[in-house]
Design an enzyme around this catalytic site. Structure first.
Site, mmCIF file in Angstrom:
data_model
loop_
_atom_site.group_PDB
_atom_site.id
_atom_site.type_symbol
_atom_site.label_atom_id
_atom_site.label_comp_id
_atom_site.label_asym_id
_atom_site.label_seq_id
_atom_site.Cartn_x
_atom_site.Cartn_y
_atom_site.Cartn_z
ATOM 1 N N GLY A 147 0.791 -1.223 0.000
ATOM 2 C CA GLY A 147 0.000 0.000 0.000
ATOM 3 C C GLY A 147 0.825 1.275 0.000
ATOM 4 O O GLY A 147 0.466 2.258 -0.659
ATOM 5 N N ARG A 172 -5.860 -0.657 -2.900
ATOM 6 C CA ARG A 172 -4.920 0.431 -2.607
ATOM 7 C C ARG A 172 -3.523 0.250 -3.212
ATOM 8 O O ARG A 172 -2.733 1.181 -3.217
ATOM 9 C CB ARG A 172 -4.777 0.602 -1.088
ATOM 10 C CG ARG A 172 -4.147 -0.614 -0.407
ATOM 11 C CD ARG A 172 -4.327 -0.610 1.094
ATOM 12 N NE ARG A 172 -3.757 -1.826 1.679
ATOM 13 C CZ ARG A 172 -4.313 -3.026 1.631
ATOM 14 N NH1 ARG A 172 -5.462 -3.215 1.010
ATOM 15 N NH2 ARG A 172 -3.728 -4.066 2.194
ATOM 16 N N ALA A 220 7.331 -5.329 14.067
ATOM 17 C CA ALA A 220 8.514 -6.186 14.202
ATOM 18 C C ALA A 220 9.485 -5.948 13.048
ATOM 19 O O ALA A 220 10.704 -5.836 13.257
ATOM 20 C CB ALA A 220 8.087 -7.653 14.260
ATOM 21 N N THR A 221 8.965 -5.844 11.825
ATOM 22 C CA THR A 221 9.829 -5.613 10.661
ATOM 23 C C THR A 221 10.431 -4.219 10.711
ATOM 24 O O THR A 221 11.595 -4.012 10.360
ATOM 25 C CB THR A 221 9.031 -5.802 9.342
ATOM 26 O OG1 THR A 221 8.294 -7.004 9.436
ATOM 27 C CG2 THR A 221 9.957 -5.866 8.148
ATOM 28 N N CYS A 253 16.487 7.491 16.598
ATOM 29 C CA CYS A 253 16.101 6.450 15.638
ATOM 30 C C CYS A 253 14.663 6.021 15.911
ATOM 31 O O CYS A 253 14.012 6.547 16.812
ATOM 32 C CB CYS A 253 17.053 5.250 15.740
ATOM 33 S SG CYS A 253 16.810 4.229 17.217
ATOM 34 N N CYS A 268 -2.945 -3.410 8.625
ATOM 35 C CA CYS A 268 -4.011 -3.217 7.644
ATOM 36 C C CYS A 268 -4.869 -4.478 7.553
ATOM 37 O O CYS A 268 -6.061 -4.420 7.306
ATOM 38 C CB CYS A 268 -3.430 -2.899 6.275
ATOM 39 S SG CYS A 268 -2.602 -1.307 6.223
ATOM 40 N N CYS A 303 18.962 4.742 24.523
ATOM 41 C CA CYS A 303 18.474 3.852 23.449
ATOM 42 C C CYS A 303 19.472 2.714 23.194
ATOM 43 O O CYS A 303 20.642 2.968 22.915
ATOM 44 C CB CYS A 303 18.245 4.635 22.151
ATOM 45 S SG CYS A 303 17.760 3.594 20.763
HETATM 46 ZN ZN LIG Z 1 17.586 5.226 19.106
#
Ligand SMILES: [Zn+2]
Length: 263
Positions: free
Chosen positions: A47, A79, A143-144, A182, A201, A258
């Site tokens: 999409g 779409r 996750a991806t 990030c 989706c 992070c």
């Molecule tokens: Zn970061």
């Protein structure tokens, strides 16, 4: 097919095709040449990937590489603008790349039917021949996105990430080399304990215009970045609400704790 790999000049065919763009105030032959010499890897040819890649290819992006392991289904046609009913059952990545190549024979479009991981990233991103100029995250799950973010930080490749669910969307452009934050700094780790992060989706639905708008905004940011070497979203997350027709920007900073980008 004629691919001009000469990034020092524009061919007559290119000057003609991109005439309305070169005419633009703030966009010139140099911007067009920068776009021509750019290589973008897009993860996800659905999409978001369809409208984003189509606009970039029409605008004159030199090389685009789509990575997706999915096949086209009937419910995608609402779409996913590069596909036709006769494409059902075919792989998205190679089908989209073929269509992009037909739309603009002056560029180079490639599709790889695969799932990107930290293990295969070096090979799939063709790192041996140099870093891509930009990664486009056009996927539909958390996750991806987390994996793509890790790859972006590890190899120091800018990441332009978009998402679209229901009538809402988000967009951000992270530049790991600037230590300005990030994806993980903004959204945290994927939470596998609850279903909250698994809104996709497929299970929540999406309005056809949401992906078209977010894919176009993603292409717009990519053109600014690649053609004009400016990031219009430095330190900012763009939020789009289609039901209210509202767009707003939210500031963010690098999370000094992070685990991905502050090590
Ligand atoms: Zn970061």
């Amino acid at each position: 097919m004629t691919h001009s790999l000469d990034t020092e000049m524009l061919l007559d065919a290119e000057l003609l095709r991109y005439a309305r763009q070169i005419l633009l105030e703030g966009w010139d032959v140099d911007a067009q040449l920068r776009l021509k010499s750019a290589r973008v890897v897009m993860i996800g040819a659905g999409g978001l990937g369809c409208p984003a890649s189509e606009t970039l290819v029409r605008a004159g992006l030199g090389q685009v590489h789509l990575i997706d392991d999915d096949v086209i289904e009937m419910s995608n046609l609402q779409r996913q603008t590069l596909f036709l009913p006769t494409d059902i059952g075919k792989p998205k990545a190679s089908t989209a790349a073929q269509m992009l190549q037909r739309i603009n024979p002056l560029i180079k479009a490639r599709g790889t039917v695969a799932r990107l991981s930290e293990e295969n990233a070096y090979e799939l991103l063709d790192m041996a021949s140099g870093k891509p100029d930009l990664l486009l995250d056009c996927t539909d799950n958390f996750a991806t996105r987390d994996i793509i973010n890790r790859i972006s930080v590890r190899y120091q490749i800018p990441l332009l990430t978009a998402s679209a669910i229901a009538m809402q969307g988000q967009l951000a452009l992270f530049e790991p080399q600037l230590n300005s934050g990030c994806y993980h700094c903004v959204f945290g780790a994927p939470n596998t304990d609850t279903e909250l992060d698994e809104r996709t989706c497929a299970n929540s639905g999406v309005l056809a215009s949401t992906t078209a708008i977010m894919g176009s905004l993603q292409a717009n940011a990519a053109l600014q970045y690649l053609g004009l070497t400016k990031n219009p979203l430095t330190g900012k997350l763009l939020l789009w609400d289609g039901s209210l027709m509202q767009q707003r920007l939210m500031g963010y900073k690098q999370d000094t704790g992070c685990p991905i980008c502050s090590v």
